[in-house]
Scaffold this motif. Structure first.
Motif, PDB file in Angstrom:
ATOM      1  N   ARG A 213       0.775  -1.245   0.042  1.00 45.20           N
ATOM      2  CA  ARG A 213      -0.093  -0.024   0.164  1.00 45.20           C
ATOM      3  C   ARG A 213       1.021   1.104  -0.128  1.00 45.20           C
ATOM      4  O   ARG A 213       1.888   1.268   0.705  1.00 45.20           O
ATOM      5  N   LEU A 214       0.455   2.226  -0.979  1.00 49.58           N
ATOM      6  CA  LEU A 214       1.440   3.445  -0.973  1.00 49.58           C
ATOM      7  C   LEU A 214       0.585   4.687  -0.885  1.00 49.58           C
ATOM      8  O   LEU A 214      -0.569   4.495  -1.595  1.00 49.58           O
ATOM      9  N   THR A 215       0.974   5.688   0.024  1.00 47.97           N
ATOM     10  CA  THR A 215       0.185   6.863   0.035  1.00 47.97           C
ATOM     11  C   THR A 215       1.296   8.012  -0.193  1.00 47.97           C
ATOM     12  O   THR A 215       2.453   7.839   0.219  1.00 47.97           O
ATOM     13  N   LEU A 216       1.025   8.885  -0.965  1.00 50.28           N
ATOM     14  CA  LEU A 216       1.968   9.993  -1.368  1.00 50.28           C
ATOM     15  C   LEU A 216       1.286  11.230  -1.074  1.00 50.28           C
ATOM     16  O   LEU A 216       0.042  11.372  -1.600  1.00 50.28           O
ATOM     17  N   GLY A 217       1.932  12.213  -0.399  1.00 52.74           N
ATOM     18  CA  GLY A 217       1.238  13.555  -0.104  1.00 52.74           C
ATOM     19  C   GLY A 217       2.196  14.428  -1.062  1.00 52.74           C
ATOM     20  O   GLY A 217       3.508  14.457  -1.023  1.00 52.74           O
ATOM     21  N   LEU A 218       1.586  15.157  -2.010  1.00 51.91           N
ATOM     22  CA  LEU A 218       2.221  16.135  -2.770  1.00 51.91           C
ATOM     23  C   LEU A 218       1.869  17.552  -2.712  1.00 51.91           C
ATOM     24  O   LEU A 218       0.823  18.006  -2.037  1.00 51.91           O
ATOM     25  N   ARG A 219       2.906  18.451  -2.972  1.00 53.42           N
ATOM     26  CA  ARG A 219       2.476  19.874  -2.941  1.00 53.42           C
ATOM     27  C   ARG A 219       2.934  20.494  -4.182  1.00 53.42           C
ATOM     28  O   ARG A 219       4.016  19.958  -4.776  1.00 53.42           O
ATOM     29  N   LYS A 220       2.364  21.610  -4.573  1.00 61.39           N
ATOM     30  CA  LYS A 220       2.598  22.229  -5.708  1.00 61.39           C
ATOM     31  C   LYS A 220       3.548  23.361  -5.380  1.00 61.39           C
ATOM     32  O   LYS A 220       3.225  24.381  -4.578  1.00 61.39           O
ATOM     33  N   GLU A 221       4.664  23.501  -5.877  1.00 64.29           N
ATOM     34  CA  GLU A 221       5.567  24.547  -5.963  1.00 64.29           C
ATOM     35  C   GLU A 221       6.261  25.034  -7.161  1.00 64.29           C
ATOM     36  O   GLU A 221       6.632  24.153  -8.010  1.00 64.29           O
ATOM     37  N   HIS A 222       6.041  26.466  -7.367  1.00 63.61           N
ATOM     38  CA  HIS A 222       6.592  26.932  -8.424  1.00 63.61           C
ATOM     39  C   HIS A 222       6.219  26.298  -9.754  1.00 63.61           C
ATOM     40  O   HIS A 222       6.523  26.228 -10.620  1.00 63.61           O
ATOM     41  N   GLY A 223       4.611  25.816  -9.730  1.00 58.20           N
ATOM     42  CA  GLY A 223       3.994  25.171 -10.640  1.00 58.20           C
ATOM     43  C   GLY A 223       4.250  23.941 -11.210  1.00 58.20           C
ATOM     44  O   GLY A 223       3.799  23.299 -11.869  1.00 58.20           O
ATOM     45  N   ARG A 224       4.938  23.347 -10.236  1.00 57.19           N
ATOM     46  CA  ARG A 224       5.379  21.755 -10.253  1.00 57.19           C
ATOM     47  C   ARG A 224       5.120  20.961  -8.937  1.00 57.19           C
ATOM     48  O   ARG A 224       5.039  21.426  -8.072  1.00 57.19           O
ATOM     49  N   TRP A 225       4.627  19.733  -9.336  1.00 61.36           N
ATOM     50  CA  TRP A 225       4.051  18.943  -8.173  1.00 61.36           C
ATOM     51  C   TRP A 225       5.357  18.186  -7.849  1.00 61.36           C
ATOM     52  O   TRP A 225       6.162  17.558  -8.587  1.00 61.36           O
ATOM     53  N   ILE A 226       5.371  18.075  -6.361  1.00 65.56           N
ATOM     54  CA  ILE A 226       6.697  17.436  -5.956  1.00 65.56           C
ATOM     55  C   ILE A 226       5.975  16.455  -4.612  1.00 65.56           C
ATOM     56  O   ILE A 226       5.034  16.792  -4.135  1.00 65.56           O
ATOM     57  N   VAL A 227       6.628  15.359  -4.408  1.00 65.84           N
ATOM     58  CA  VAL A 227       6.365  14.634  -3.282  1.00 65.84           C
ATOM     59  C   VAL A 227       6.923  14.937  -2.135  1.00 65.84           C
ATOM     60  O   VAL A 227       8.182  15.090  -1.958  1.00 65.84           O
ATOM     61  N   ALA A 228       6.069  15.135  -1.093  1.00 67.69           N
ATOM     62  CA  ALA A 228       6.452  15.661   0.499  1.00 67.69           C
ATOM     63  C   ALA A 228       6.487  14.642   1.124  1.00 67.69           C
ATOM     64  O   ALA A 228       7.098  14.728   2.314  1.00 67.69           O
ATOM     65  N   HIS A 229       5.619  13.746   1.150  1.00 63.12           N
ATOM     66  CA  HIS A 229       5.421  12.680   2.077  1.00 63.12           C
ATOM     67  C   HIS A 229       5.112  11.006   1.313  1.00 63.12           C
ATOM     68  O   HIS A 229       4.505  11.391   0.301  1.00 63.12           O
ATOM     69  N   GLU A 230       5.729  10.144   1.943  1.00 58.65           N
ATOM     70  CA  GLU A 230       5.541   8.819   1.273  1.00 58.65           C
ATOM     71  C   GLU A 230       5.453   7.943   2.370  1.00 58.65           C
ATOM     72  O   GLU A 230       5.819   7.791   3.250  1.00 58.65           O
ATOM     73  N   HIS A 231       4.302   7.034   2.115  1.00 60.54           N
ATOM     74  CA  HIS A 231       4.152   5.965   3.332  1.00 60.54           C
ATOM     75  C   HIS A 231       3.797   4.733   2.530  1.00 60.54           C
ATOM     76  O   HIS A 231       2.977   4.515   1.432  1.00 60.54           O
ATOM     77  N   HIS A 232       4.661   3.497   2.889  1.00 59.62           N
ATOM     78  CA  HIS A 232       4.637   2.150   2.129  1.00 59.62           C
ATOM     79  C   HIS A 232       4.184   1.469   3.386  1.00 59.62           C
ATOM     80  O   HIS A 232       4.710   1.366   4.490  1.00 59.62           O
ATOM     81  N   SER A 233       3.314   0.568   3.119  1.00 61.17           N
ATOM     82  CA  SER A 233       2.989  -0.700   4.096  1.00 61.17           C
ATOM     83  C   SER A 233       2.276  -1.988   3.464  1.00 61.17           C
ATOM     84  O   SER A 233       1.845  -1.814   2.473  1.00 61.17           O
TER      85      SER A 233
END
Length: 144
Positions: A107-127
């Motif tokens: 199971r994968l959950t990703l938290g993303l945020r948009k910085e300067h018009g670009r999406w980046i992964v800020a949090h990643e959770h695997h289980s």
């Protein structure tokens, strides 16, 4: 499909393909400098920062070179103006692991945020699901 959702889907798919190939540059792409990752193996407090995130991958790549699969089975994305999350189920294991437990998914959950018009992964959770024994004890063999 909205453009932001499509961008995130491509980002996640590219990341998963890079993980499968053992391509460190591809795994690190589109991740924030302050990434926090909670993973199946320790450390229990998680991995914090891009340098620690980078250092966490070589043991997984070594295990994966034994013929393991890392493949997205399903992916859902929810997008806001400047934050988003994605959750996915992945086939992660050796062919033997997957034959023994064909229903088991990472199971994968990703938290993303948009910085300067670009999406980046800020949090990643695997289980993996805890498919404990009859005594309620967690199985130690869930981790690849």
């Amino acid at each position: 499909m909205p453009a932001d959702e499509e961008q995130i889907r491509i980002l996640v798919e590219n990341w998963a393909e890079a993980v499968h190939r053992g391509d460190m540059s591809g795994v690190l792409a589109d991740h924030s400098e302050d990434i926090v990752m909670f993973d199946v193996p320790p450390p229990y407090e998680g991995v914090r920062g891009i340098d620690a995130y980078r250092e966490s991958w070589p043991p997984f790549f070594e295990w994966q070179r034994q013929g393991a699969l890392f493949q997205i089975d399903s992916l859902d994305v929810t997008v806001g103006d400047d934050i988003a999350y994605a959750h996915a189920l992945l086939r992660c294991g050796t062919r033997e692991d997957l034959a023994d437990r064909p229903e088991n998914r990472l199971r994968l959950t990703l938290g993303l945020r948009k910085e300067h018009g670009r999406w980046i992964v800020a949090h990643e959770h695997h289980s993996f699901p805890d498919v404990g024994t009859d005594t309620g004890e967690a199985r130690a063999d869930l981790r690849p």
